[in-house]
Design a protein around this motif. Structure first.
Motif: not given
Length: 299
Positions: A50, A57, A59-60, A83-84, A86-87
Motif C-alpha cells: 500500500g 497504510d 492506501s484505503r 498506488q491509490f 490500484n486500490h
C-alpha cells in the motif's frame, strides 16, 4: 450528499491552492486532509502492499485524492497516485496524465498526433544539426525550453543564430532535455491560461509578461486578467485535458496569426492567479467535480 474523505496530495498546507481546496471541501461537509506525498512510501511485493505515511497504510483511507504534484517530485508523486488508483481510489488526475504532462515534448507529441495545433517544434540530441534545426524553424529568434521546466523557468529566447547555437550546445553538454520552438512574435508576450475541470472550462485568463520579457507568466512578474475564449480555444483546451486523462488541468495557449496554438498542459495548475484575475471559485468547481466522480465510483 454523503460526506467524503478527501486527500490533498501536497507538500505543504501553506500553499494557496492546497488551502483553498481544503477550505472548499470542508465547506461542503467533507473531511479533507493534506498529505505530503514526498513523505509517502509505496509498498509493493508483499501482502498488505500500500502507501505508508506517518507509520500508517493510507492506501484505503480516502474516497478520492486531488494531486498537487510539483515538478521536482513528478515521478514519485505519480507513483503514489498510481498506488491509490490500484486500490480503487478516484484521482482528479490520472498518474499517467501527470507524468505525460510534465514532459513538454511528450505532451506535444500526443497533441500533434491528435490534430491539436501547436507551434512548430523540434527536439534533437545531435549538436551537429543545430544550424539545420534553426533553418527548419525559419531561423532565429527561436524559443528554447527545458522539456520539464515549469513556471517560466528554463524558457529562453535566442535572438540570433550565434546565441541559439551557444545556448543549445550548452544544454546538450549538460545532458538536459530541450525542445526548440518557433517564436510567435505577434503574441507580444501574451498567452492564455485555461482552467479545465471535467468536461468544461471554468475560468480563463490572459497573461502578459513584464516589459522586455516574452514569457507571459505571473510567477515571473507578469500580470493577468479575465479573458473570453473563442469556441476553438475552448475546444482545444477540453481536448488537451481529455487526451492526457486529466480531470483538472491548466492548458496554456498562444494566439497567432494562424489561430490558437497549444503551448503546454499543467496537471497541477495554481489557483491563486486565476481566481484573483477572474473572480471564479475554481477550488469549489474542483471539489464538486471530485464529489460527482467519487460517488459514481462508490456505486
Amino acid at each position: 450528499m454523503k460526506s467524503l474523505d478527501i486527500g490533498i496530495l501536497s507538500v505543504s498546507l501553506s500553499v494557496y491552492s492546497t488551502q483553498r481546496l481544503v477550505e472548499e471541501a470542508r465547506k461542503r461537509g467533507h473531511y479533507a486532509e493534506q498529505v505530503d506525498h514526498s513523505r509517502c512510501s509505496v509498498l509493493l511485493g508483499w501482502e498488505g502492499a500500500g502507501i505508508l505515511y506517518e507509520g500508517e497504510d493510507i492506501s484505503r483511507s480516502f474516497d478520492l485524492v486531488i494531486p498537487r504534484i510539483g515538478a521536482k517530485l513528478t515521478r514519485h508523486g505519480a507513483a503514489v497516485v498510481k498506488q491509490f488508483e490500484n486500490h480503487g481510489v478516484f484521482s482528479t488526475a490520472r498518474s499517467l496524465g501527470i507524468a505525460r504532462a510534465r514532459n513538454k515534448a511528450r505532451t506535444l507529441q500526443i497533441m500533434a498526433r491528435k490534430g491539436i495545433p501547436i507551434p512548430k517544434t523540434l527536439f534533437s540530441i545531435d549538436p551537429e544539426t543545430i544550424a539545420d534545426q534553426l533553418e527548419l524553424l525559419g531561423g532565429p529568434p527561436v524559443v528554447v525550453k527545458l522539456q520539464e521546466g515549469t513556471q517560466g523557468l528554463g524558457v529562453i529566447l535566442a535572438e540570433s543564430q550565434a546565441s541559439a547555437r551557444s545556448l543549445i550546445d550548452t544544454f546538450y553538454k549538460m545532458d538536459a532535455g530541450i525542445l526548440v520552438q518557433e517564436f510567435i512574435r505577434e503574441a507580444a508576450g501574451e498567452d492564455i491560461r485555461i482552467l479545465v475541470v471535467g468536461n468544461r472550462v471554468v475560468a480563463a485568463m490572459k497573461r502578459q509578461g513584464v516589459e522586455g520579457d516574452f514569457r507571459a507568466n505571473v510567477h515571473r512578474g507578469g500580470t493577468a486578467q479575465a479573458v473570453s475564449l473563442s469556441p476553438k480555444e475552448e475546444a482545444i483546451a477540453l481536448e488537451a485535458a481529455r487526451h492526457l486523462s486529466l480531470g483538472v488541468a491548466g492548458v496554456d495557449l498562444i494566439r497567432s496569426q494562424t489561430g490558437p496554438k497549444l503551448l503546454e498542459v499543467n496537471a497541477s495548475p495554481g489557483l491563486q492567479g486565476i481566481e484573483a484575475a477572474t473572480g471564479v471559485n475554481v477550488a469549489e468547481a474542483i471539489i464538486k467535480y471530485a464529489e460527482e466522480h467519487a460517488h459514481r465510483k462508490r456505486k
